[in-house]
Design an enzyme around this catalytic site. Structure first.
Site, PDB file in Angstrom:
ATOM      1  N   ASN A  81      28.823 -24.802  35.694  1.00  0.00           N
ATOM      2  CA  ASN A  81      28.277 -26.088  35.362  1.00  0.00           C
ATOM      3  C   ASN A  81      26.738 -26.246  35.345  1.00  0.00           C
ATOM      4  OD1 ASN A  81      30.323 -27.656  34.517  1.00  0.00           O
ATOM      5  ND2 ASN A  81      30.944 -28.372  36.380  1.00  0.00           N
ATOM      6  N   ASP A 118      33.783 -27.417  30.763  1.00  0.00           N
ATOM      7  CA  ASP A 118      34.944 -28.137  30.343  1.00  0.00           C
ATOM      8  C   ASP A 118      35.505 -26.881  29.508  1.00  0.00           C
ATOM      9  OD1 ASP A 118      34.343 -30.463  31.414  1.00  0.00           O
ATOM     10  OD2 ASP A 118      33.779 -31.417  29.627  1.00  0.00           O
ATOM     11  N   HIS A 158      27.834 -28.914  31.416  1.00  0.00           N
ATOM     12  CA  HIS A 158      29.274 -29.383  31.486  1.00  0.00           C
ATOM     13  C   HIS A 158      30.163 -29.043  30.467  1.00  0.00           C
ATOM     14  CE1 HIS A 158      28.381 -31.231  35.207  1.00  0.00           C
ATOM     15  NE2 HIS A 158      27.418 -32.192  34.789  1.00  0.00           N
ATOM     16  N   ASP A 195      37.836 -28.676  39.400  1.00  0.00           N
ATOM     17  CA  ASP A 195      38.364 -27.015  39.122  1.00  0.00           C
ATOM     18  C   ASP A 195      39.231 -26.628  40.080  1.00  0.00           C
ATOM     19  OD1 ASP A 195      36.765 -27.633  41.357  1.00  0.00           O
ATOM     20  OD2 ASP A 195      35.823 -25.728  41.555  1.00  0.00           O
ATOM     21  N   ASP A 252      41.720 -23.380  43.413  1.00  0.00           N
ATOM     22  CA  ASP A 252      40.378 -24.035  43.053  1.00  0.00           C
ATOM     23  C   ASP A 252      39.774 -22.632  42.736  1.00  0.00           C
ATOM     24  OD1 ASP A 252      38.541 -25.989  44.682  1.00  0.00           O
ATOM     25  OD2 ASP A 252      37.612 -24.077  44.207  1.00  0.00           O
TER      26      ASP A 252
END
Ligand code: C2E
Ligand code: CA
Ligand code: CA
Length: 629
Positions: free
Chosen positions: A242, A251, A247, A285, A234
């Site tokens: 973010n 990404d 975003h 994530d 994680d």
């Protein structure tokens, strides 16, 4: 073709396209058929061919009925069958009568061709064999007695050969068309499989492929007596990426990480992205790595170290150095479990342990974690039951004015009477409720009950203090929350300024837009906001000005340490008090347990206080009794 869901969807789509085409074809051809049948039928009757004329006119009528049925029901299958029948009768009649100057035969070619194209391949083959067998029987056997005209042998053979050649071409065309459709289905199925089994952003197999593959791998490992390592990764701080960079940047970070992840594992190892796209923005994530055939659990830690090293010296994407790390949990087959689902949960639990131990590290699954996991599962089950069977209630902890010791507010605290949660307080079950999403229901339930209580307190007990309600930090990311609070306030007819919502300071993330939006919306409703457990988080003090907060609640550990030797802590109450003055915020001291603490707080100028020294949390009846003058 197997009937996987994707094939079924593909087939349905193909059928729909073909169906539309066949519908139009049947429609047009039936109209044309009816027209010609009626025309030929009438001509035959005029020319005294009564039998043929009658057959053709009956056929024309059947054609009309077919047209009507097709329009009404849209049933192409039935219409095609009836149309085939009509065309069969028409062509045999033309063969038998010879038509005008024996040219009837010529009409049969296009009729048969048309007939093939309104059918699918195999029914078309069937129709064709019926047509050619019937024609052959009429031309070359004693059945030729039925013919009303005579054909020479050359004529008959030419007819049969042409029919055979023409229709073979038509059938071949039909077959190739169907194959094209099948290819389309296959491509379509591949697309859908890609979407269903792979993460669209990184192209990594997703949780569905993972589950199927893990099971297969475990079976093989059992047979070959192998060990398998499962790493649950994680990313830490991904949310900030973010929030601060958008975003798209998030990404790109995920994409780059997935590429680097593939670089640091062996070709045999497998990487998965367990989150589905719909969750990707919240928890996209997370990654899983499977290490087939490791010699010992420690081998997994070598891979984990390599993964952590990816982030050494910053994680650079688009010339921005992101403060990104990873927390990794490791579970090993068969040492920890032989069950794939358990193994995944264990690695996940170990990952949480890594997160709670300072992040940027890996942890193996241990017995201690196993116990905690079991406990968590029990609590979750208990919470679900408690919600279903209304096993929750509130207790009321009075808050006092430091100057005159009057009750100025009351904090409601949640209790759960579910037998499954015996011995567990909110400190235990709230974190589980937050992790499982049950907290949203619980918070609404608490607010609903608290506002109900506030109504009674105001009306029947002349209470004019605030009711203080704890809400989870989760709500700050819940865009519906302020609206829900607004509705509940209206429903209970409670003035917003008699309500204070308490959120723990640790729930705040600097620069988080949604968080601030929710706080502002709540502020606009008119309820006041308190930062709970203040001092335990990392709020830079100069950030305080940005929060629409009205009150700081000094965490009880600092009140507890007021007279301790620990320099850094015994000053905290004083520091927070001065800070509050600076920003014009009210201060509530929590956890006041002794007279000495109370005296000190009074002298310091603290506004309000609560704690066991002043009053324990009380039942409804006890609290109401306390309010009596
Ligand atoms: P909190 O908001 O800081 O609540 C104060 C906690 O400290 C309460 O524990 C209270 O009983 C305890 N406390 C108050 N004065 C003293 C004292 O003088 N000495 C000691 N030793 N303890 C004192 P409780 O009820 O177990 O609640 C624990 C935490 O659970 C709360 O901390 C709050 O964060 C959460 N919580 C409680 N009720 C709710 C709720 O309805 N909704 C949500 N979301 N969270 C809740
Ligand atoms: Ca509180
Ligand atoms: Ca507190």
């Amino acid at each position: 073709m197997s009937s996987t869901p994707e094939n079924i969807i593909g087939q349905q789509e193909m059928l729909a396209v073909r169906q539309r085409r066949r519908y139009t074809l049947c429609h047009v051809l039936t109209i044309l058929g009816v027209f010609f049948l009626a025309a030929f039928g009438s001509l035959s009757l005029i020319n005294n061919s009564h039998v043929l004329g009658t057959i053709l006119l009956i056929n024309a009528l059947v054609g009309l009925i077919n047209l009507y049925l097709l329009k009404r029901s849209g049933n192409v299958e039935r219409a095609a069958k009836i149309l085939s029948g009509i065309l069969f009768v028409l062509s045999m009649s033309l063969l038998i009568t010879g038509g005008e100057n024996n040219t009837g035969m010529l009409w049969i070619y296009p009729i048969v061709a048309i007939n093939l194209f309104i059918n699918r391949f195999w029914p078309a083959v069937f129709v064709f064999s019926i047509f050619s067998t019937s024609s052959a029987l009429l031309l070359f056997t004693p059945l030729s007695a039925l013919l009303m005209t005579s054909y020479s042998l050359t004529e008959s053979v030419r007819f049969m050969l042409t029919m055979l050649a023409l229709n073979s071409i038509c059938l071949a065309a039909l077959r190739s068309e169907e194959q094209a459709y099948e290819t389309i289905i296959q491509l379509h199925a591949d697309d859908i499989r890609q979407m269903a089994y792979y993460d669209t952003l990184t192209g990594l197999p997703n949780r569905w492929s993972f589950k199927a593959n893990l099971e297969r791998m475990l079976n093989r490992a059992e047979r070959d007596k192998q060990r398998i390592g499962l790493l649950y990764i994680d990313l830490d701080n991904f949310k900030q990426v973010n929030d601060q960079h958008g975003h798209e940047a998030g990404d790109r970070v995920l994409l780059k990480f997935s590429e680097q992840l593939l670089d640091v594992i062996r070709p045999n190892d497998q990487v998965y992205k367990p989150q589905t796209e719909s969750l990707a923005r919240l928890a996209g994530d997370e990654f899983v790595v499977l290490l087939p055939n490791i010699r010992e659990p420690l081998d997994a830690s070598i891979v984990a170290t390599r993964i952590l090293n990816i982030f050494k010296g910053g994680f650079n994407v688009d010339d921005v150095d992101h403060m990104l790390y990873a927390s990794i949990g490791i579970a090993v087959y068969p040492d920890d479990s032989t069950n794939p689902t358990d193994l995944l949960h264990q690695a996940d639990a170990a990952m949480y342990n890594a997160k709670n131990n300072g992040r940027n590290c890996f942890k193996f699954f241990t017995q201690d974690i196993a116990d905690k996991l079991r406990e968590r599962q029990l609590i979750e089950k208990g919470l679900r039951l408690a919600l279903k069977e209304a096993h929750f209630s509130l207790v009321y902890m009075p808050i006092f004015d430091c100057k005159d010791s009057s009750i100025v507010a009351v904090e409601v605290l949640l209790r759960c009477h579910s037998p499954a949660l015996k011995g567990y307080g909110p400190d235990h079950f709230i974190p589980v409720a937050e992790a499982t999403g049950l907290i949203k229901d619980i918070d609404l339930l608490v607010i609903d009950n608290a506002l109900d209580a506030q109504g009674v307190l105001q009306k029947e007990h002349g209470f004019n203090g605030k009711i203080c309600i704890n809400i989870s930090g989760v709500e700050l990311h819940n865009e519906l929350f302020s609206e829900q609070v607004k509705n509940l306030l209206a429903h209970h007819k409670i003035k917003p300024n008699s309500v204070e919502l308490e959120v723990t300071e640790t729930a705040f993330v600097a620069g988080d837009v949604t968080c601030l939006k929710t706080l502002n919306a709540l502020n606009e409703l008119g309820v006041s906001l308190a930062l709970d457990d203040f001092g335990t988080g990392y709020t830079a003090f100069n950030q305080l000005i940005h929060y629409p907060a009205h009150c700081l609640k000094i965490d009880r550990s600092f009140v507890n340490d007021l007279f301790s030797e620990r320099e850094a802590r015994n000053k905290m109450v004083m520091i927070i008090q001065s800070l509050a003055k600076l920003y014009d915020l009210r201060v509530i001291a929590e956890g006041v347990e002794t007279e000495a603490q109370m005296t000190y707080l009074k002298e310091l100028g603290c506004d309000w206080a609560q704690g066991y020294y002043l009053s324990r949390p009380l039942s409804w009846d006890d609290f109401c009794a306390l309010l009596k003058p």
